[in-house]
Every structure is written in C-alpha cells, then in structure tokens.
Design an enzyme around this catalytic site. Structure first.
Site, PDB file in Angstrom:
ATOM      1  N   LYS A  99       0.830  -1.285   0.000  1.00 58.55           N
ATOM      2  CA  LYS A  99      -0.026   0.100  -0.056  1.00 58.55           C
ATOM      3  C   LYS A  99       0.825   1.175  -0.198  1.00 58.55           C
ATOM      4  CE  LYS A  99      -4.494  -1.473   1.301  1.00 58.55           C
ATOM      5  NZ  LYS A  99      -5.567  -1.622   2.238  1.00 58.55           N
ATOM      6  N   ARG A 108      -4.165 -10.137   4.283  1.00 54.12           N
ATOM      7  CA  ARG A 108      -4.360 -10.207   2.999  1.00 54.12           C
ATOM      8  C   ARG A 108      -3.126  -9.612   2.137  1.00 54.12           C
ATOM      9  NH1 ARG A 108      -6.355  -6.393  -0.520  1.00 54.12           N
ATOM     10  NH2 ARG A 108      -7.839  -6.823  -2.086  1.00 54.12           N
TER      11      ARG A 108
HETATM   12  C1  7PM Z   1      -5.652   0.630  -5.000  1.00 59.52           C
HETATM   13  C2  7PM Z   1      -5.550   1.102  -3.609  1.00 59.52           C
HETATM   14  C3  7PM Z   1      -6.131  -0.797  -5.411  1.00 59.52           C
HETATM   15  C4  7PM Z   1      -5.911   0.016  -2.847  1.00 59.52           C
HETATM   16  C5  7PM Z   1      -6.240  -1.737  -4.266  1.00 59.52           C
HETATM   17  C6  7PM Z   1      -6.365  -1.194  -2.906  1.00 59.52           C
HETATM   18  C7  7PM Z   1      -8.221  -4.021   1.878  1.00 59.52           C
HETATM   19  C8  7PM Z   1      -9.431  -4.937   1.146  1.00 59.52           C
HETATM   20  C9  7PM Z   1      -8.328  -3.809  -0.422  1.00 59.52           C
HETATM   21  C10 7PM Z   1      -8.185  -4.107   3.140  1.00 59.52           C
HETATM   22  C11 7PM Z   1      -9.647  -5.661   3.420  1.00 59.52           C
HETATM   23  C12 7PM Z   1      -5.315  -3.189  -2.021  1.00 59.52           C
HETATM   24  C13 7PM Z   1      -6.471  -1.959  -1.869  1.00 59.52           C
HETATM   25  N1  7PM Z   1      -7.723  -3.334   0.719  1.00 59.52           N
HETATM   26  N2  7PM Z   1     -10.073  -5.644   1.869  1.00 59.52           N
HETATM   27  N3  7PM Z   1      -9.414  -4.533  -0.073  1.00 59.52           N
HETATM   28  N4  7PM Z   1      -8.740  -5.001   3.646  1.00 59.52           N
HETATM   29  N5  7PM Z   1     -10.491  -6.611   4.152  1.00 59.52           N
HETATM   30  O1  7PM Z   1      -4.343  -2.690  -1.525  1.00 59.52           O
HETATM   31  O2  7PM Z   1      -7.052  -3.332   3.640  1.00 59.52           O
HETATM   32  O3  7PM Z   1      -5.803  -4.397  -2.555  1.00 59.52           O
HETATM   33  S1  7PM Z   1      -8.156  -2.995  -1.828  1.00 59.52           S
END
Ligand code: 7PM
Length: 262
Positions: free
Chosen positions: A204, A238
C-alpha cells in the site's frame, strides 16, 4: 489470504479463456505457496476506482470462482460490496465475504445472514473517491474501535452469527501515513474485541509515503508490517506475496514453539 485480482485489463487481450486460465494458475500457485484463502475482487471497491456495473462485476468474478472450484477446495473470499455479487459468488462456491463497505449496501447483511458465512467488516472514512483527500480523526484508534463494535452489533442484530465476524481497521482507507502507523502500533486494541482481525497492508501507499518506494519495491515493508501485526494479535493477512509472507509467519510460529531456556 492471497489477493487475486480480476482486472478488466486481463479481459481485453486474449478473451475469457486466457483470463480464466491465468486466474486459476495464480490461485493454485498462491495455494501451493501457503495461502489458506483466495480473495477475489472485481476492483469496484478499490480506492479511486470508478464504479463497476453489477453485470460487469458478475462477469468478472463468477467464472473465476467456478473455475477455481473445479480444481481446488481452498477457501474463496469474495471482495465486493454488492449483495447480488455476494449471492452469485456464494452460489458459485465462495466461502466468505470481504466487504470494504462493511455490508452497508441494502440487502448485503441479509445475504450473508441467510447463508451463514464468514464476513470481514472493514472500517473506512468517507467514500472511496474522496477519502484520502483530508482524513480527520480525534482519536483514530478509539473511533475505529467504536465503529467496529457498533457495526458488529448491527450485523449480529440482523442475523449474522457472531462467530462469523472478522474485523479490519482498513489500512489506507481514509487514513494518512501517520494514521496507519498509529493503527499498526495499536493493533492489540482491535484484537481484544473478541473477533479475529484481518489486515490488508500489502504494497500500500503508506509504504510509498514512508520509504519513497514504487509499488513493486514494497515487499520487505509489507512483510515486516505483517509480522508487526501478527505479534500484536492479528491473524488474517491479505497479501500479494504469499510465499514470502508464509516464510515470515512460519518463523514467528517456530519462535513461539521453541523451548524456553533460562
Ligand atoms: C488501489 C488501492 C487498489 C487500494 C487496491 C487497493 C483491503 C481490502 C483492499 C483491506 C480488506 C489493496 C486495496 N484493501 N479488503 N481490499 N482490507 N479486508 O491494496 O485493507 O488491495 S483494496
């Protein structure tokens, strides 16, 4: 929990077959590397992502779930906020719902209650388009803690089994770098709520901000963050990099199992 992206890009090249084969291969590879859960997302929930239509999201995720189910009994998590996608994904073989919107969409709680499956309730501040503009908290830890407690109670009142609820403070969702670091430091205060804690920090932008590293150069920071969260009580992670994360977690388990000598 290994992240399986089902992006629209992978549709535009070779069509459905290549895309399905790639997704299957990636899922089986993550399972082989040690993942216990595959999290499948059609990208509609991503910060800054443009909303995806119901039909488009269904077309993206359902065939992938069916395909993985043909070859593996690994637990499948559906990363969506849409109740119709939850329903179809469960029918196709998904085992849990991961909703960054904490089941706020009309009908979402009912689908999960009806099927009695595990759900992850995540905190975010604001909507995904604007949440990073100016995140603001008085006391981020107690505010998020209170939110998760209240949302858990609402879900239980609406028929979701308490044993099926896991919680997530939502790293990066309406949080500054400093906010994210405070959350990680205070992880223990989420782990004493009586529900398993899931964290998603993998690659992230908090690590980009801290280290000035491009997204492909955040493996060490991401894996280290998993270990910090693990040592403070989190148990679901995750991640994109399953093999490396499993190595780090195996080390933690081995240290815990080692004899205490004086
Ligand atoms: C762009 C920015 C693309 C952020 C994808 C993301 C989480 C999640 C995501 C989390 C849970 C990523 C995020 N983040 N589900 N889905 N917890 N439970 O880095 O922190 O995949 S999307």
């Amino acid at each position: 929990m290994g992240i399986l992206n089902v992006t629209p890009d992978s549709f535009s090249d070779g069509g459905q077959f290549n895309h399905l084969d790639d997704a299957l291969k990636h899922a089986l590879q993550m399972q082989q590397q040690g993942a216990d859960i595959i999290d499948i997302g059609g990208e509609s929930t991503r910060p800054g992502a443009r909303p995806v239509s119901l039909d488009a999201e269904l077309e993206r995720v359902v065939p992938v779930i069916e395909k993985i189910r043909e070859y593996s009994s690994i637990a499948i998590s559906i990363d969506t906020s849409k109740p119709q996608v939850m329903q179809s994904a469960i029918e196709a073989g998904a085992d849990m719902v991961n909703d960054v919107n904490a089941l706020h969409a009309e009908g979402a709680i009912d689908v999960c209650a009806k099927h009695q499956i595990p759900v992850c309730l995540m905190h975010k501040q604001g909507d995904t388009q604007t949440m990073q503009v100016n995140p603001l908290y008085d006391d981020i830890v107690s505010e998020i803690r209170q939110y998760l407690v209240a949302r858990t109670a609402e879900c239980i009142a609406a028929g979701i089994d308490s044993k099926n609820i896991m919680l997530d403070p939502g790293f990066g969702f309406g949080k500054t770098l400093e906010n994210n670091l405070s959350l990680l430091k205070a992880m223990q205060q989420f782990c004493n709520l009586g529900h398993p804690i899931l964290v998603g920090m993998s690659r992230k932008s908090m690590f980009g901000a801290l280290l000035d590293r491009a997204v492909e150069d955040r493996l060490v920071a991401s894996t280290s963050a998993v270990i910090i969260a693990y040592q403070r009580g989190a148990r679901f992670f995750r991640v994109h990099d399953v093999a490396e994360t499993c190595d780090a977690l195996k080390l933690c388990a081995a240290v815990e199992a080692a004899p205490d000598l004086t």
